[in-house]
Design an enzyme around this catalytic site. Structure first.
Site, PDB file in Angstrom:
ATOM      1  N   GLY A 207       0.819  -1.212   0.000  1.00  0.00           N
ATOM      2  CA  GLY A 207       0.000   0.000   0.000  1.00  0.00           C
ATOM      3  C   GLY A 207       0.846   1.252   0.000  1.00  0.00           C
ATOM      4  N   ASN A 208       0.206   2.377   0.243  1.00  0.00           N
ATOM      5  CA  ASN A 208       0.942   3.639   0.349  1.00  0.00           C
ATOM      6  C   ASN A 208       0.268   4.502   1.406  1.00  0.00           C
ATOM      7  OD1 ASN A 208      -1.035   5.566  -0.976  1.00  0.00           O
ATOM      8  ND2 ASN A 208      -0.785   4.046  -2.595  1.00  0.00           N
ATOM      9  N   SER A 209       0.894   5.622   1.749  1.00  0.00           N
ATOM     10  CA  SER A 209       0.429   6.374   2.917  1.00  0.00           C
ATOM     11  C   SER A 209      -0.528   7.519   2.579  1.00  0.00           C
ATOM     12  CB  SER A 209       1.632   6.898   3.712  1.00  0.00           C
ATOM     13  OG  SER A 209       2.527   7.529   2.829  1.00  0.00           O
ATOM     14  N   SER A 210      -1.191   7.466   1.420  1.00  0.00           N
ATOM     15  CA  SER A 210      -2.151   8.529   1.109  1.00  0.00           C
ATOM     16  C   SER A 210      -3.342   8.461   2.079  1.00  0.00           C
ATOM     17  CB  SER A 210      -2.649   8.360  -0.324  1.00  0.00           C
ATOM     18  OG  SER A 210      -3.717   9.245  -0.553  1.00  0.00           O
ATOM     19  N   ALA A 274      -3.748   7.843  -5.003  1.00  0.00           N
ATOM     20  CA  ALA A 274      -2.405   7.299  -5.199  1.00  0.00           C
ATOM     21  C   ALA A 274      -2.587   5.838  -5.598  1.00  0.00           C
ATOM     22  CB  ALA A 274      -1.608   7.416  -3.905  1.00  0.00           C
TER      23      ALA A 274
END
Ligand code: CTP
Length: 409
Positions: A207-210, A274
């Site tokens: 995942g990502n931190s958006s 994102a």
């Protein structure tokens, strides 16, 4: 320090206005609460007075020597009415002035923001619809109510928008009184927000931190400007913005399906999400155990570039907007990367964010530069994410105006 009048009309959601009041005072504003007599049936004057540090009156006779029925409106930088009941909206639309709040609304020359709350039938009644249209035509901002649980057992459209969302729009209007014109009425806009998660197994993901805050602000501002909004949200822990239709998704492929479906009749698509560029080639259908065989290295498959697909399949006249989260590097600045990306992606507008550590992800504030395919460049200085959202809709609305939608399309 800005002076805000917080009008509170008589509905059960009056208790949520206490939270809104707190948010506004904690942001450093001087807030005077003007409840209606019915609002005081729900929440007493002592609560408003203690939280605002000002005396509270609902009628025009208390403190008559100060002529507060005229002074409050004249001196205000912003009037917010939350909750705005059907009765209060009707009085405001017709210019009635039988208490302190309605007098204040007549004397105010600053922006006025109404956050309605009532039962669905009342909101949908033609009388209320006409009153709301009148207020909007005169330049007031009337938010759409949120959907969900109402006072009784019923659910539907009519809930007070979340106090945090009202506070964000209020702050936006204080900074830029012209930030919420009703110029997107009749337009369908699609906004993607958040960060996709690509499953490794049922409990793990790439995942990502958006946080989704910027995309949610884009959706909330579009709704306040009159658009019909589809918000495709990937893993965002924020309440649905009032007046938007939210589709919750997890992975890039789910987001792609939802965005393409909603984009079929959209005037504008904003890709603020994102999106993971790669996903694990194989998702294991059970939890990978550390006691078992060591797992094979995770192979990656490239995800489709949704923005590029949208550009390739767009309806004539539709606008496609991308976001570029960039950090500079020794070879090129954030802006150099943005210009190259606009060219490569072929979208109409690209909002370039600097996401160097601590700059944007998860923060309430953001700065950006809005690049246009026509060579235009609009810098938005560091400020609330709703301010960047408003600047984005200014740029989009200009372009929509230049190519009006053909009738029936
Ligand atoms: N985007 C998309 N589909 C993808 C990846 C990104 O639609 N598979 C969209 C994002 O929503 C954003 C824009 O493309 O609006 C730019 O995203 P970004 O990750 O910065 O672009 P990339 O093409 O992946 O470029 P980079 O090599 O810088 O990661």
């Amino acid at each position: 320090m800005s002076r805000i009048v917080l009008g509170v009309a008589g509905g059960i959601a009056a208790y949520k206005a206490a939270d809104l009041l707190r948010k506004l005072t904690e942001a450093g504003h001087d807030v005077t609460v003007v409840p209606t007599a019915s609002a005081l049936q729900f929440v007493g004057a002592a609560t408003w007075s203690a939280l605002s540090h000002h005396p509270v009156a609902a009628d025009v006779w208390t403190g008559a020597a100060e002529v507060s029925h005229v002074r409050l409106g004249r001196e205000a930088d912003l009037v917010v009415v939350a909750p705005a009941t059907a009765d209060l909206l009707a009085k405001a639309a017709h210019g009635l002035a039988d208490d302190l709040l309605t007098n204040t609304l007549l004397t105010a020359r600053c922006p006025v923001l109404f956050a309605p709350a009532m039962h669905t039938e009342m909101w949908e009644h033609p009388a209320t619809a006409d009153n709301v249209a009148t207020l909007r035509r005169r330049g007031s901002v009337v938010m759409e109510p949120a959907s969900g649980r109402l006072t009784g057992r019923d659910t539907g459209k009519g809930r007070l928008p979340e106090p945090i969302e009202i506070a964000q729009l209020a702050t936006l209007l204080l900074d830029r009184p012209d930030a919420l014109p009703f110029d997107l009425a009749g337009r369908h806009v699609v906004v993607s927000a958040g960060g996709t998660r690509e499953a490794i197994d049922p409990v793990r993901f790439v995942g990502n931190s958006s946080s989704g805050k910027q995309g949610f602000a884009v959706a909330a501002v579009a709704a306040a400007r009159g658009a019909s909004v589809t918000l495709v949200a990937a893993n965002v822990e924020l309440p649905d913005p009032a007046g938007t239709d939210v589709v919750r998704v997890v992975s890039a492929l789910e987001l792609r399906d939802a965005v393409h479906k909603a984009a079929l009749d959209a005037d504008v698509v904003v890709m603020a999400a994102a999106v993971a560029d790669f996903r694990p080639s194989d998702t294991v259908d059970h939890k990978i155990k550390k006691s078992g065989e060591p797992p094979a290295p995770i192979g990656l498959t490239q995800n489709p570039d949704i923005l590029a697909e949208l550009v390739a399949s767009r309806r004539p006249g539709a606008l496609i907007v991308g976001f570029a989260a960039e950090t500079g590097d020794p070879g090129a600045s954030v802006l150099d990367h943005g210009r190259a990306k606009l060219e490569r992606k072929g979208c109409d507008l690209l909002v370039v964010n600097d996401v160097s550590p601590g700059k944007a992800f998860g923060q309430p504030d953001n700065a950006g530069i809005i690049l246009g395919s026509d060579g235009s460049e609009r810098a938005v200085e560091h400020g609330p994410k709703s301010a960047l959202a408003a600047a984005l809709w200014d740029a989009a609305a200009e372009r929509l105006l230049a190519s009006p939608r053909p009738p029936g399309v």
